[in-house]
Design a protein around this motif. Structure first.
Motif, PDB file in Angstrom:
ATOM      1  N   LEU A  35       0.853  -1.183   0.000  1.00 17.20           N
ATOM      2  CA  LEU A  35       0.000   0.000   0.000  1.00 17.20           C
ATOM      3  C   LEU A  35       0.888   1.231   0.000  1.00 17.20           C
ATOM      4  O   LEU A  35       1.688   1.435   0.917  1.00 17.20           O
ATOM      5  N   THR A  52       0.872  -6.947  -5.893  1.00 14.19           N
ATOM      6  CA  THR A  52      -0.039  -5.818  -6.068  1.00 14.19           C
ATOM      7  C   THR A  52       0.526  -4.578  -5.396  1.00 14.19           C
ATOM      8  O   THR A  52       0.982  -4.642  -4.244  1.00 14.19           O
ATOM      9  N   THR A  54      -0.938  -0.875  -4.463  1.00 16.86           N
ATOM     10  CA  THR A  54      -2.163  -0.085  -4.400  1.00 16.86           C
ATOM     11  C   THR A  54      -1.819   1.368  -4.059  1.00 16.86           C
ATOM     12  O   THR A  54      -1.203   1.640  -3.030  1.00 16.86           O
ATOM     13  N   SER A  56      -2.991   4.885  -2.810  1.00 16.52           N
ATOM     14  CA  SER A  56      -4.061   5.500  -2.037  1.00 16.52           C
ATOM     15  C   SER A  56      -3.721   6.970  -1.799  1.00 16.52           C
ATOM     16  O   SER A  56      -2.632   7.276  -1.309  1.00 16.52           O
ATOM     17  N   THR A  75      -2.879  -0.789  -8.844  1.00 17.05           N
ATOM     18  CA  THR A  75      -4.314  -0.632  -8.696  1.00 17.05           C
ATOM     19  C   THR A  75      -4.650   0.441  -7.667  1.00 17.05           C
ATOM     20  O   THR A  75      -3.764   1.169  -7.184  1.00 17.05           O
ATOM     21  N   LYS A 109     -13.043   2.018  -9.889  1.00 12.67           N
ATOM     22  CA  LYS A 109     -12.374   2.551  -8.703  1.00 12.67           C
ATOM     23  C   LYS A 109     -12.316   4.079  -8.725  1.00 12.67           C
ATOM     24  O   LYS A 109     -11.445   4.689  -8.125  1.00 12.67           O
TER      25      LYS A 109
END
Length: 203
Positions: A35, A52, A54, A56, A75, A109
Motif C-alpha cells: 500500500l 499488487t 495499491t 491510495s 491498482t 475505482k
C-alpha cells in the motif's frame, strides 16, 4: 507486509530491513501486497514481477528513473464518495514499460454510485442513468433517467469517472472508472493491460 514506508517490510541487498531510499533499486516479486500512501523517494529503478501495488491518495506517486512492470498489478482502493479522499495511479519516471504480464487496473475505482460531478440521474422506480465523464452517461430504462453529462477530456482525461445513479427503489448504480497518470520524460511502452472502465450496475 503492506505499508511501503514500514522499514520491516523490506530487505536490502545485504538482507537488512529498511524502506527504500532515494537512488535505490526496488524489486517487487510475486505474492507482495503493498500500500503506497504518499510519494516515494526518487528511485533509480522500480521493477515489479508480481504482486499488487495499491495507490491510495490523489497526491501519491511512484517516482523512479526506470519503471518496469513485467507482472503483477498497479491498482487503487475501492471507489470513493464525494466527501471522501480520491485516489489515482500516478507514476513519474524517465522511461516506463508495462510488459505483457503487467496490469494497471482502475476499473470501477473512481467515484462510487450516486457520486461524482456528473453522476447519473434517477427517474422512475428503479430507473437510473449512468455516470458521465469524457462522454454523457447512458440513459436509464425506458429513457426515464438521464445519464450524467460530459466533463474532463475524452482524449486526455485527468479526473475519475462519475458513478451511476441510485434508483428510486434503492438499487445502486455502478462506480466510475479510476484515474491513471503516467508521466515519462523519455519513453512509454505498453504491451500489458490498462483498465479504467466504469462498472455496470449490479444485476
Amino acid at each position: 507486509g503492506s505499508d511501503w514506508f514500514e522499514a520491516g517490510h523490506w530487505l536490502d541487498a545485504a538482507g537488512q530491513p529498511g524502506a527504500p531510499a532515494a537512488g535505490d533499486t526496488v524489486i517487487v516479486g510475486a505474492g507482495a501486497s503493498i500500500l503506497l500512501t504518499n510519494e516515494t523517494p526518487a528511485l533509480a529503478a522500480f521493477t515489479m514481477h508480481g504482486g499488487t501495488l495499491t495507490f491510495s491518495n490523489w497526491f501519491t506517486r511512484l517516482q523512479a528513473q526506470t519503471v518496469t512492470v513485467s507482472g503483477g498489478t498497479l491498482t487503487l482502493p475501492p471507489p470513493f464518495l464525494d466527501n471522501a479522499m480520491s485516489n489515482r495511479v500516478h507514476v513519474v519516471c524517465t522511461s516506463f514499460a508495462l510488459a505483457a504480464g503487467g496490469v494497471i487496473d482502475a476499473s470501477g475505482k473512481g467515484y462510487a454510485s450516486a457520486s461524482g460531478p456528473e453522476r447519473g440521474r434517477t427517474g422512475g422506480t428503479n430507473r437510473a442513468g449512468g455516470g458521465g465523464h469524457g462522454g454523457r452517461g447512458g440513459q436509464g430504462a425506458h429513457h426515464e433517467a438521464y445519464g450524467g453529462g460530459e466533463y474532463d477530456s475524452l482524449r486526455e482525461p485527468v479526473a475519475p469517472g462519475s458513478g451511476g445513479a441510485t434508483g428510486a427503489g434503492g438499487d445502486s448504480g455502478g462506480a466510475g472508472g479510476g484515474a491513471v497518470r503516467i508521466e515519462a520524460a523519455s519513453q512509454v511502452t505498453v504491451d500489458g493491460v490498462i483498465m479504467v472502465d466504469g462498472e455496470d450496475a449490479p444485476a
